[in-house]
Design an enzyme around this catalytic site. Structure first.
Site, PDB file in Angstrom:
ATOM      1  N   THR A 141       0.834  -1.200   0.000  1.00  0.00           N
ATOM      2  CA  THR A 141       0.000   0.000   0.000  1.00  0.00           C
ATOM      3  C   THR A 141       0.870   1.251   0.000  1.00  0.00           C
ATOM      4  OG1 THR A 141      -1.627  -1.209   1.318  1.00  0.00           O
ATOM      5  CG2 THR A 141      -1.822   1.200   1.266  1.00  0.00           C
ATOM      6  N   GLU A 142       0.598   2.152  -0.929  1.00  0.00           N
ATOM      7  CA  GLU A 142       1.300   3.436  -1.023  1.00  0.00           C
ATOM      8  C   GLU A 142       2.826   3.277  -1.169  1.00  0.00           C
ATOM      9  OE1 GLU A 142      -0.766   5.651  -1.392  1.00  0.00           O
ATOM     10  OE2 GLU A 142      -2.530   5.311  -0.162  1.00  0.00           O
ATOM     11  N   LEU A 143       3.259   2.134  -1.678  1.00  0.00           N
ATOM     12  CA  LEU A 143       4.693   1.801  -1.834  1.00  0.00           C
ATOM     13  C   LEU A 143       5.442   1.843  -0.493  1.00  0.00           C
ATOM     14  CD1 LEU A 143       5.949   3.390  -5.195  1.00  0.00           C
ATOM     15  CD2 LEU A 143       4.876   1.179  -4.785  1.00  0.00           C
ATOM     16  N   SER A 180      -6.410   2.966   3.477  1.00  0.00           N
ATOM     17  CA  SER A 180      -5.553   4.087   3.892  1.00  0.00           C
ATOM     18  C   SER A 180      -6.179   5.445   3.593  1.00  0.00           C
ATOM     19  CB  SER A 180      -4.196   3.977   3.188  1.00  0.00           C
ATOM     20  OG  SER A 180      -4.359   4.161   1.792  1.00  0.00           O
TER      21      SER A 180
END
Length: 475
Positions: free
Chosen positions: A145-147, A347
């Site tokens: 998630t989100e790198l 997120s």
């Protein structure tokens, strides 16, 4: 050999409806079905369907020379099925070309990797199964998630059997080093790291339509010339961005679709670069060094850390309250609660609570459906308060079941013990012991016979000696 890796993230959260304090305990539906449907169908036609068609045409035009990769969250896939099945079918059509790779990530697009290792693994496994079901591929490369990445997350991903992980080429981590080569995890060197070239990626994702940018307007010809200028040591150029860049963040009138259509042609014309999927990248290139990341990085905001989601007290309070329910949720099996649990972990809900200002604040405001971060926080906490009540109710219903299960187990063991005692007392056991008893009796008799025919030894019991003396006097 030099390669370009095009990777697109596809995600849509389930948006919350306006949920007020007075709804707590009264209203158990948290999500805005109308908004979710409207939003998905609008993006489907503004972005997903048209961009998928362009990619499909490019793949067919250049055959096996043009390749792309995606990660699509479980929440996005659910909404495709629910509101825009034609989008899901268009992704399946891309998968059938075998020039498209699908990566694994957390099913819920959650921040769970920062909190619970086992639950993190569980969410990744759920996503892998979903990708396999829809696209017939078993992901080999992971995208968090989100790198989000640090050394320990990389270790966990390696333990799960992934060959590589993609993450941000954060400047404060790399320093003078280039993002255009592979690195490896410091704990598990077998895990290769593919890093985003944030400058070239953000030129398309964020600056493409910015008229105050000194490179505006950006054409495919100009962009390819920048890549052509890279020296031979720059082995891979990884262009990672949201898929909604095409048609949503950069609207069609900006010329973004024309850019995408002519981009491969300019690359082939001006450079020696070839397009490759992440799996092909890790086969064709070797890491040049380790990358030590003791504190988590991400692809968001100037800091490239976690402050986009956990940077203020509101975000931390919401995060802590959500995951305070984690242990109880592991025991609860109710589908409707499991579903809400997955959706509330996205997120995005924490991103809306960000209080950042300046350029980062503008980006947060662009994505935020609430009037302010405080509005987002209050709304989320109201939902979470009701969800907590439902979790407690469900958990209390589990409690009486536990003693019954334990009592049943105790009774089972008691019965087993009783049966063993019965086995010991069975005649067959006595019969087996009889020869031993006979041998003992025989030994006793032999001993007594010997004792009666001889004078008592000093070691004999005293009473036997006295008896013998009395017998001799009578004679």
């Amino acid at each position: 050999m030099q390669h370009i890796c095009l990777y697109f993230q596809v995600h849509q959260p389930y948006r919350l409806k306006r949920y007020r304090f007075f709804n707590i305990g009264e209203d158990r539906h948290y999500f805005d079905d109308f908004e979710n449907k409207t939003h998905m169908q609008r993006i489907a036609y503004d972005s997903y369907l048209y961009t998928n068609k362009i990619l499909l045409d490019l793949i067919r035009k250049y055959k096996n020379k043009f390749k792309v990769s995606f990660s699509i969250t479980g929440l996005a896939l659910e909404q495709f099925q629910e509101y825009a099945p034609e989008v899901l079918e268009s992704f399946k059509e891309l998968a059938r070309t075998k020039q498209v790779e699908f990566l694994a990530e957390t099913y819920s697009h959650s921040l769970i990797s920062m909190f619970d290792k086992e639950e993190f693994k569980s969410q990744v496994t759920e996503h892998i199964q979903t990708i396999k079901k829809h696209f017939g591929q078993m992901p080999k490369i992971f995208r968090n998630t989100e790198l989000i990445y640090d050394n320990l997350i990389g270790e966990t991903i390696s333990e799960m059997g992934f060959e590589a992980m993609i993450t941000e080429g954060a400047k404060h981590i790399l320093g003078w080093k280039s993002p255009n080569v592979l690195y490896y995890n410091v704990i598990k060197p077998e895990l290769k790291l593919i890093l985003k070239n944030y400058k070239l990626s953000d030129d398309i994702a964020f600056r493409f339509s910015n008229k105050s940018w000194d490179e505006y307007p950006l054409t495919a010809e100009k962009y390819a010339s920048w890549i052509a200028d890279l020296d031979n040591k720059q082995e891979v150029v990884n262009l990672f961005m949201d898929y909604e860049t095409f048609g949503e963040h950069q609207k069609s009138h900006t010329g973004i679709f024309g850019f995408l259509q002519t981009f491969p042609q300019e690359i082939f014309k001006q450079t020696k670069f070839k397009f490759a999927t992440p799996s092909e990248i890790v086969k064709k290139h070797e890491p040049v060094a380790s990358m030590n990341v003791p504190h988590a990085i991400s692809w968001a905001d100037e800091e490239r850390d976690l402050t986009a989601w956990l940077g203020n007290e509101m975000q931390k309070e919401a995060f802590d309250k959500l995951y305070s329910l984690s242990e109880k949720m592991k025991l609860i099996k109710k589908p409707e609660l499991k579903k809400a649990w997955r959706y509330l972990q996205a997120s995005d809900h924490f991103y809306y609570m960000s209080t950042k200002i300046l350029s980062d604040g503008i980006v947060h405001d662009y994505f935020n459906p609430f009037s302010s971060p405080y509005d987002a926080f209050i709304n989320y906490m109201n939902v979470l308060s009701d969800f907590q009540i439902r979790v407690e109710e469900a958990y209390e219903q589990i409690i009486p079941v536990e003693p019954k299960r334990i009592l049943s187990k105790i009774k089972e063991y008691e019965e087993k013990i009783q049966n063993l005692y019965k086995e010991l007392n069975k005649p067959v056991m006595i019969e087996k012991a009889k020869p031993i008893f006979a041998a003992i009796e025989k030994t006793k008799k032999e001993y007594l016979a010997i004792a009666g025919s001889q004078k008592p030894a000093k070691a004999l019991p005293k009473k036997n000696v006295t008896k013998k003396k009395k017998t001799q006097k009578k004679k």
